[in-house]
Design a protein around this motif. Structure first.
Motif, PDB file in Angstrom:
ATOM      1  N   VAL B  12       0.853  -1.187   0.000  1.00  0.00           N
ATOM      2  CA  VAL B  12       0.000   0.000   0.000  1.00  0.00           C
ATOM      3  C   VAL B  12       0.889   1.238   0.000  1.00  0.00           C
ATOM      4  O   VAL B  12       1.835   1.326   0.779  1.00  0.00           O
ATOM      5  N   TYR B  13       0.634   2.164  -0.904  1.00  0.00           N
ATOM      6  CA  TYR B  13       1.329   3.455  -0.860  1.00  0.00           C
ATOM      7  C   TYR B  13       0.368   4.484  -0.313  1.00  0.00           C
ATOM      8  O   TYR B  13      -0.799   4.527  -0.699  1.00  0.00           O
ATOM      9  N   LYS B  14       0.864   5.309   0.580  1.00  0.00           N
ATOM     10  CA  LYS B  14       0.007   6.346   1.147  1.00  0.00           C
ATOM     11  C   LYS B  14       0.423   7.690   0.595  1.00  0.00           C
ATOM     12  O   LYS B  14       1.603   8.031   0.580  1.00  0.00           O
ATOM     13  N   GLU B  17      -3.942  11.514   2.653  1.00  0.00           N
ATOM     14  CA  GLU B  17      -5.189  10.839   3.023  1.00  0.00           C
ATOM     15  C   GLU B  17      -5.417   9.582   2.175  1.00  0.00           C
ATOM     16  O   GLU B  17      -6.027   8.625   2.607  1.00  0.00           O
ATOM     17  N   GLU B  19      -4.855   6.219  -0.044  1.00  0.00           N
ATOM     18  CA  GLU B  19      -4.101   4.977  -0.012  1.00  0.00           C
ATOM     19  C   GLU B  19      -4.266   4.297  -1.350  1.00  0.00           C
ATOM     20  O   GLU B  19      -5.365   4.207  -1.878  1.00  0.00           O
ATOM     21  N   ARG B  21      -3.600   0.759  -3.152  1.00  0.00           N
ATOM     22  CA  ARG B  21      -3.254  -0.650  -2.978  1.00  0.00           C
ATOM     23  C   ARG B  21      -2.606  -1.130  -4.279  1.00  0.00           C
ATOM     24  O   ARG B  21      -3.302  -1.520  -5.217  1.00  0.00           O
ATOM     25  N   ASP B  24      -2.437  -6.319  -4.329  1.00  0.00           N
ATOM     26  CA  ASP B  24      -3.592  -6.669  -3.509  1.00  0.00           C
ATOM     27  C   ASP B  24      -3.642  -8.189  -3.303  1.00  0.00           C
ATOM     28  O   ASP B  24      -4.170  -8.929  -4.137  1.00  0.00           O
ATOM     29  N   THR B  60       3.926  -4.363   2.446  1.00  0.00           N
ATOM     30  CA  THR B  60       3.235  -3.808   3.607  1.00  0.00           C
ATOM     31  C   THR B  60       2.782  -4.951   4.522  1.00  0.00           C
ATOM     32  O   THR B  60       2.900  -4.879   5.731  1.00  0.00           O
TER      33      THR B  60
END
Lengths: 409, 234
Positions: B12-14, B17, B19, B21, B24, B60
């Motif tokens: 997951v990259y943030k 606010e 995100e 995926r 997955d 992640t």
């Protein structure tokens, strides 16, 4: 584990690839280190000169000079009144506990002749203690002794300059010289002392027994008077005490009332010189500190170059990481580059500093002293600058994300 | 035990606010000696998948077993060591050091493996001859053609005898003739020496070299078979 030689090779290659930029970065350090070395050399040269003067006049030396006459409200200079006597000198030696040795002196100048040579020089009549007080070694022969003083023998101890001017290559010992046409036997030759604080040649001097000087050379109106008294305090710390003891004693002996001025002057040369030495030391620290600022600026230059280099070589860093370079390998690579830059700068800066010091010394006739210590300091400091200012760029390089670094254009 | 085993890998990259995926819940196994082509449109997660397999990135969540060892929790130093010993990368941009000769570029992984200079040169020259560039050992990358540069890069990937060769669009910057040459080298290495090879590509004729194709879409594997049907929409 990656070998250190490989890392050094990598660093050197990178520096060579950007030779001009590396050189400019190094230049900042060269100037910085050069400035520090020069300033320290100038500063310590000055304090060394003063230290030499301190040891040449004799340590812990106090001079007692006769007072000034006052005629109708006009105060004359030192020595216009001959208030000091042989008895004063003896009393100082006997009664002042902080005093180690005392040598009264009668001074004058006279033409001295040996064979077909003649020379005008300072003649000092004194006692055997003079060599102790002035800490003066004899090169050959002996100094005036008690026997000479008691019987007023016509013997002379000559300084280096006099020996040179009158005798040249001839051995002066046992030869007869004529002072004011009176024959004196040379019984000793003093070691070289060099220039005094005021630039006088201290070796241009002849010592004779004080009694001989009084009776034969400078026939005085007031027998027993002396021109000045040399006193050696027992230690540097006891100089103020000795000075006070001498003042109190002489005031008593000369019957000077509480509200009257001294008819003599006590001069503490050592203290004066010590103060001068302290101030030159402070000056040398100050000069070094100012010069360090330029080294600091040079260090910032290195940091700047290293940061540019890290950014420019982001992709290279990514490649290295992809093939297995650990963060510490990358950090090491950049740190070595930076330390290498500054130490190269340190070496050339040292050379520049030595060159500049020698130039200052010959052009401005200023004594300089380049010590191994200042060389080591300069070198160590430049390496330290490399580590200090190289660390942040190196750290930054090592924390790059390899994926992003590989994508960097 | 498979050479590569991914279990429920999520990446997951943030972005503040948001995100994203990127991967997955990927579960896949790749055996030793396989020749796999990874396909998919940009943003489908195939590059991230490669980065995780290549130990350039960590997931992640999920487990990644390489040679039976869970490397998903390894430190940066440990990952660097895995990359050095077990992974050989080939990039679309070649990624050779411009100021180093072909030979020095090939030696690079050996430097970080702590191998002596003499041994390094020996090994690197040997590998360069295998990709047919013995006579170019002292040339700089700019003096070589694209195909030659990529062969140097392949030599660099091979020099430390890795378990896996990972190539990200290795023919993306090459003309069709050089592309085929490069792919022939990969094929030969796989068939004759059994190098496990994983290649990311979006060209179907390149992907045809693979004995297995894995197609990504929106962070998921949508096809994993000998030949995936070409989806015109992609």
């Amino acid at each position: 584990m990656i070998s250190i030689t490989s890392i050094i090779n990598i660093a050197l290659r990178a520096l060579r690839a950007n030779a001009m930029r590396s050189f400019l970065a190094i230049l900042g350090i060269i100037i910085g280190v050069g400035a520090v070395v020069t300033m320290i050399a100038i500063g310590s040269g000055a304090s060394e000169k003063i230290s030499k003067q301190i040891s040449s006049i004799g340590s812990n030396l106090i001079l007692v000079l006769p007072g000034a006459t006052t005629q109708g409200g006009i105060r004359m200079g030192h020595g216009t009144q001959q208030t000091l006597t042989m008895a004063d000198a003896e009393a100082i030696g006997r009664e002042c506990s902080a005093v180690m040795a005392v040598a009264p002196a009668i001074t004058g100048t006279a033409q001295v002749v040996f064979g077909n040579q003649n020379w005008a020089t300072a003649i000092i009549g004194t006692t055997p203690e003079m060599v102790t007080v002035r800490e003066w070694e004899l090169l050959w022969g002996r100094f005036i002794n008690e026997q000479d003083v008691r019987s007023g023998t016509k013997v002379a101890v000559i300084g280096q300059t006099v020996a040179e001017k009158l005798f040249g290559e001839v051995d002066p010992l046992g030869k007869i010289i004529r002072i004011k046409k009176i024959p004196f036997e040379v019984i000793g030759v003093l070691d070289k002392k060099g220039q005094s604080l005021t630039g006088q040649d201290q070796d241009d001097i002849i010592y004779v027994p004080i009694t001989t000087a009084q009776r034969t050379l400078f026939g005085q109106t007031l027998p027993g008077r002396v021109r000045l008294i040399y006193v050696k305090a027992s230690s540097l710390e006891s100089i103020p005490q000795a000075t006070e003891q001498i003042r109190t004693l002489l005031r008593q002996r000369h019957r000077i009332g509480p509200n009257q001025e001294d008819d003599f002057t006590v001069m503490d040369l050592t203290q004066m010189l010590k103060a001068a030495e302290e101030s030159t030391k402070t000056m040398s620290i100050l000069l070094g500190a100012i010069a360090s600022v330029s080294l600091l600026v040079g260090g910032i230059g290195i940091m700047n170059i290293m940061l540019v280099s890290v950014t420019e070589r982001t992709r290279e860093i990514g490649i290295r990481m992809a093939v297995g370079a650990k963060p510490k390998d990358i950090r090491m690579q950049f740190l070595i580059e930076s330390v290498f830059l500054t130490t190269i700068g340190g070496v050339f800066g040292l050379l520049l500093g030595i060159g500049a010091s020698l130039a200052v010394s010959s052009l401005m006739d200023w004594p300089v002293s380049i010590s191994l210590f200042s060389a080591i300091i300069a070198f160590g400091f430049s390496a330290f600058v490399g580590v200090f200012f190289g660390f942040y760029p190196a750290y930054k390089a090592s924390t790059l994300n390899p994926i992003e670094a590989l994508r960097y254009e | 035990m498979s050479l590569i085993e991914l279990e429920n890998i999520v990446k997951v990259y943030k972005f503040g606010e948001f995100e994203i995926r990127v991967l997955d819940n990927i579960t896949v196994k790749i055996e030793k000696g396989e020749f796999v082509c990874i396909m998919g449109p940009s943003g489908s997660g195939k590059s991230t998948f490669m980065n995780i397999i290549g130990c350039l990135d960590t997931p992640t969540s999920g487990k990644y077993y390489l040679d039976g060892v869970d490397v998903s929790t390894f430190s940066l130093d440990q990952l660097a060591e895995i990359r050095n010993k077990k992974i050989g990368f080939v990039f679309q941009q070649f990624n050779l050091l411009p100021r180093a000769t072909a030979l020095e570029n090939v030696e690079l992984p050996l430097i970080y493996a702590g191998i002596s200079a003499k041994k390094r040169k020996e090994l690197a020259l040997h590998i360069l001859s295998k990709v047919g560039l013995s006579d170019r050992a002292n040339h700089y990358p700019r003096q070589l053609s694209g195909g030659q540069q990529q062969r140097v890069a392949i030599a660099r990937a091979l020099v430390n005898s890795p378990s896996i060769i990972l190539a990200d669009e290795p023919t993306g910057n090459l003309d069709s003739k050089s592309s085929l040459e490069i792919m022939e080298i990969f094929k030969k290495l796989n068939e004759e020496q059994g190098f496990t090879t994983i290649i990311v590509t979006h060209e179907p004729d390149i992907a045809a070299f693979g004995k297995r194709q894995i197609r990504f879409l929106d962070g998921k594997i949508v096809c994993d078979s000998k030949v995936c049907p070409v989806d015109e929409k992609l």
